[in-house]
Design an enzyme around this catalytic site. Structure first.
Site, PDB file in Angstrom:
ATOM      1  CG  ASP A 169       2.575   4.239  -4.248  1.00 14.05           C
ATOM      2  OD1 ASP A 169       2.821   5.177  -3.703  1.00 14.05           O
ATOM      3  OD2 ASP A 169       1.897   3.232  -4.181  1.00 14.05           O
ATOM      4  CG  HIS A 205      -4.113   0.578  -8.625  1.00  9.43           C
ATOM      5  ND1 HIS A 205      -5.438   0.538  -8.319  1.00  9.43           N
ATOM      6  CD2 HIS A 205      -3.562   1.455  -7.805  1.00  9.43           C
ATOM      7  CE1 HIS A 205      -5.613   1.216  -7.287  1.00  9.43           C
ATOM      8  NE2 HIS A 205      -4.584   1.789  -6.942  1.00  9.43           N
ATOM      9  CG  HIS A 213      -1.921   0.830   1.064  1.00 10.46           C
ATOM     10  ND1 HIS A 213      -2.496   1.651   0.116  1.00 10.46           N
ATOM     11  CD2 HIS A 213      -2.969   1.262   2.163  1.00 10.46           C
ATOM     12  CE1 HIS A 213      -3.453   2.565   0.588  1.00 10.46           C
ATOM     13  NE2 HIS A 213      -3.828   2.206   1.834  1.00 10.46           N
TER      14      HIS A 213
HETATM   15  N1  COA Z   1       5.052  -6.931 -10.981  1.00 14.94           N
HETATM   16  C1  COA Z   1       5.095  -8.188 -11.399  1.00 14.94           C
HETATM   17  N2  COA Z   1       3.781  -8.870 -11.654  1.00 14.94           N
HETATM   18  C2  COA Z   1       3.036  -8.092 -11.056  1.00 14.94           C
HETATM   19  C3  COA Z   1       2.844  -6.880 -10.580  1.00 14.94           C
HETATM   20  C4  COA Z   1       3.908  -6.447 -10.620  1.00 14.94           C
HETATM   21  N3  COA Z   1       4.182  -4.949 -10.073  1.00 14.94           N
HETATM   22  N4  COA Z   1       1.704  -6.539 -10.081  1.00 14.94           N
HETATM   23  C5  COA Z   1       0.841  -7.659 -10.420  1.00 14.94           C
HETATM   24  N5  COA Z   1       1.556  -8.647 -11.001  1.00 14.94           N
HETATM   25  C6  COA Z   1       1.159  -9.813 -11.408  1.00 14.94           C
HETATM   26  C7  COA Z   1       0.996 -10.805 -10.584  1.00 14.94           C
HETATM   27  O1  COA Z   1       2.115 -11.751 -10.061  1.00 14.94           O
HETATM   28  C8  COA Z   1      -0.049 -11.826 -10.747  1.00 14.94           C
HETATM   29  O2  COA Z   1       0.502 -12.781 -11.612  1.00 14.94           O
HETATM   30  P1  COA Z   1      -0.138 -14.379 -11.741  1.00 14.94           P
HETATM   31  O3  COA Z   1      -1.719 -14.132 -12.055  1.00 14.94           O
HETATM   32  O4  COA Z   1       0.661 -15.095 -12.625  1.00 14.94           O
HETATM   33  O5  COA Z   1      -0.023 -14.849 -10.171  1.00 14.94           O
HETATM   34  C9  COA Z   1      -0.973 -10.862 -11.721  1.00 14.94           C
HETATM   35  O6  COA Z   1      -0.032  -9.993 -12.187  1.00 14.94           O
HETATM   36  C10 COA Z   1      -2.034 -10.306 -10.908  1.00 14.94           C
HETATM   37  O7  COA Z   1      -1.550  -9.874  -9.803  1.00 14.94           O
HETATM   38  P2  COA Z   1      -2.614  -9.570  -8.523  1.00 14.94           P
HETATM   39  O8  COA Z   1      -1.794  -9.287  -7.308  1.00 14.94           O
HETATM   40  O9  COA Z   1      -3.896 -10.568  -8.496  1.00 14.94           O
HETATM   41  O10 COA Z   1      -3.077  -8.254  -8.940  1.00 14.94           O
HETATM   42  P3  COA Z   1      -3.996  -7.044  -8.193  1.00 14.94           P
HETATM   43  O11 COA Z   1      -4.542  -6.416  -9.222  1.00 14.94           O
HETATM   44  O12 COA Z   1      -4.802  -7.750  -7.036  1.00 14.94           O
HETATM   45  O13 COA Z   1      -2.536  -6.581  -7.710  1.00 14.94           O
HETATM   46  C11 COA Z   1      -1.048  -4.946  -6.635  1.00 14.94           C
HETATM   47  C12 COA Z   1      -2.311  -4.997  -7.461  1.00 14.94           C
HETATM   48  C13 COA Z   1      -1.040  -3.404  -6.317  1.00 14.94           C
HETATM   49  C14 COA Z   1      -0.938  -5.647  -5.201  1.00 14.94           C
HETATM   50  C15 COA Z   1       0.197  -5.604  -7.595  1.00 14.94           C
HETATM   51  O14 COA Z   1      -0.001  -4.888  -8.581  1.00 14.94           O
HETATM   52  C16 COA Z   1       1.391  -5.210  -6.759  1.00 14.94           C
HETATM   53  O15 COA Z   1       1.959  -5.764  -5.937  1.00 14.94           O
HETATM   54  N6  COA Z   1       1.870  -4.211  -7.428  1.00 14.94           N
HETATM   55  C17 COA Z   1       3.519  -3.858  -6.610  1.00 14.94           C
HETATM   56  C18 COA Z   1       3.198  -2.886  -5.297  1.00 14.94           C
HETATM   57  C19 COA Z   1       2.418  -1.825  -5.483  1.00 14.94           C
HETATM   58  O16 COA Z   1       3.212  -1.022  -6.420  1.00 14.94           O
HETATM   59  N7  COA Z   1       1.806  -1.389  -4.886  1.00 14.94           N
HETATM   60  C20 COA Z   1       1.315   0.104  -4.872  1.00 14.94           C
HETATM   61  C21 COA Z   1      -0.157   0.072  -5.322  1.00 14.94           C
HETATM   62  S1  COA Z   1      -1.095   1.669  -5.354  1.00 14.94           S
END
Ligand code: COA
Length: 392
Positions: free
Chosen positions: A320, A263, A224
């Site tokens: 971010d 996201h 987050h």
């Molecule tokens: N880098 C690499 N792979 C990523 C990724 C990233 N930043 N974000 C998502 N993915 C991949 C996941 O590994 C997953 O792959 P899989 O289906 O093979 O397991 C797929 O994309 C979906 O991921 P998921 O966690 O289900 O997506 P989400 O939409 O729920 O996740 C976040 C959102 C923000 C948690 C995720 O994108 C993330 O961890 N980003 C990095 C942290 C970050 O920048 N957070 C700030 C958010 S404002």
């Protein structure tokens, strides 16, 4: 629990848990709207103070209203002696988000409006928290660096005063304006994790400081608010543009995440990232170091291509991603990146606490109490027999 609709282990994605008039996020269209105003419009035209007023009071302020709101925020910059004693007493290496969380109940103890029922005292406590979190962050930075405390300067606006109290020098107007816009961009984002935390605590009837303290804890997590720190650490680990390909390959091959991309709601470019990218560039120009901005741009392009090639879907920078290089160029210490996010998001948190507790009867959310799917299977679903400690 009785009958439940099961959405287990999905992090409540796609589940609407309450109505809100504060913010609309359209993840498909990449649109963010605070109380009817688009984020682009607010970033261009509103100050953080006007944005906070809009979030708390449901409309843009008139001239005399913003003057009185800003004056209240200035009066509330004065920090009680007990808090200064606390800031001096904690170890200098205290993690700043822990410090900020611990400061909330101390601010509460010194707030005569805390614990009073009603929207008016809660609004006054919200103002106290908006000023308080910024001042605490700036003071802690001075104290832990062994520098003299700088008292608030009431001729300065919110963002400007924060930078002044932290550095001891009033910032130039362009830098202050860039931070002010950053605060506008981070002020609100519907039911994100920390805001939902605040609302969940508020739904029990707990007071606003308890809700905000919990929200600060939620924001500290790396998935987050802590992501902006992790973005900067990643940029430093990569170091030069030549190492970008290797870093992306290593990270994606290990099934790890490239910080600042992706996201939970936006499945297109986060509108805040679109606004922040040129701001990061400008801040880099002012700091006479564009290297982190340029590294970020290259990384975003290459990571997007590699992600598409590997997963067949698109991924985009989130809020971010460019905040990291921007705050770094502003000379904000790395471990204050997330507190800076908090001193902005406090506007949204407090607006949500007020909506949670004081919405009209027709719109008032219920106490949050989800179910859980019990999967314990020790000696049969509920059938263990207690064994005396000497016989286990
Ligand atoms: N880098 C690499 N792979 C990523 C990724 C990233 N930043 N974000 C998502 N993915 C991949 C996941 O590994 C997953 O792959 P899989 O289906 O093979 O397991 C797929 O994309 C979906 O991921 P998921 O966690 O289900 O997506 P989400 O939409 O729920 O996740 C976040 C959102 C923000 C948690 C995720 O994108 C993330 O961890 N980003 C990095 C942290 C970050 O920048 N957070 C700030 C958010 S404002």
């Amino acid at each position: 629990m009785d009958e439940c609709t099961s959405v287990v282990n999905t992090g409540l994605r796609g589940v609407e848990v309450a109505t809100t008039k504060i913010c609309r996020v359209d993840g498909k269209a990449g649109k963010l709207v605070y109380r009817g105003y688009t984020i682009e419009d607010l970033a261009e035209n509103a100050t953080f103070e006007e944005t906070a007023f809009l979030l708390l009071h449901e409309r843009l302020p008139l001239k005399d209203e913003i003057a009185s709101f800003s004056e209240n925020l200035k009066l509330k910059r004065e920090i009680p002696d007990s808090l200064i004693t606390f800031l001096k007493a904690v170890p200098h290496d205290t993690e700043p988000m822990n410090l900020l969380q611990a400061a909330c109940p101390i601010l509460a103890l010194n707030d005569p409006d805390c614990g009073k029922e009603g929207i008016e005292p809660t609004l006054k406590s919200a103002e106290n928290l908006i000023s308080g979190l910024a001042v605490v962050t700036a003071l802690f930075e001075r104290i832990r660096s062994g520098k003299e405390i700088i008292l608030p300067e009431n001729s300065l606006g919110h963002a400007e005063n924060f930078l002044y109290m932290m550095t001891g020098k009033p910032p130039d107007s362009e830098t202050a304006g860039i931070l002010d816009t950053c605060l506008v961009l981070h002020a609100e984002h519907s039911f994100n994790a920390s805001t939902f935390t605040a609302r969940q605590v508020a739904s029990t009837g707990a007071e606003i400081y308890a809700a905000v303290s919990a929200a600060v804890g939620s924001l500290s997590g790396p998935l987050h608010g802590g992501a902006n720190v992790r973005v900067m650490e990643m940029l430093k680990e990569i170091g030069t543009q030549e190492r970008i390909d290797e870093y992306i390959k290593k990270t994606l091959d290990a099934g790890e995440r490239i910080m600042g991309l992706g996201h939970a709601v936006y499945k297109t470019l986060d509108p805040r990232a679109r606004i922040l990218a040129p701001m990061s560039r400008r801040m880099g120009e002012l700091a006479e170091d564009l290297s982190w901005y340029e590294l970020s741009e290259q990384l975003a392009d290459k990571a997007q291509q590699a992600f598409k090639a590997k997963k067949g879907t698109d991924i985009y920078p989130n809020v971010d991603f460019y905040s990291a290089s921007l705050l770094n160029a502003m000379n904000i210490p790395l471990d204050l990146f997330t507190p800076v996010f908090a001193i902005s998001r406090i506007a949204g948190w407090t607006a949500h606490v007020i909506e949670e507790q004081y919405a009209t009867a027709a719109d008032k959310p219920a106490l949050y109490r989800p179910g859980a799917s019990y999967i314990g299977d020790y000696c049969g679903p509920d059938e263990c027999t207690f064994i005396d400690i000497n016989s286990r």
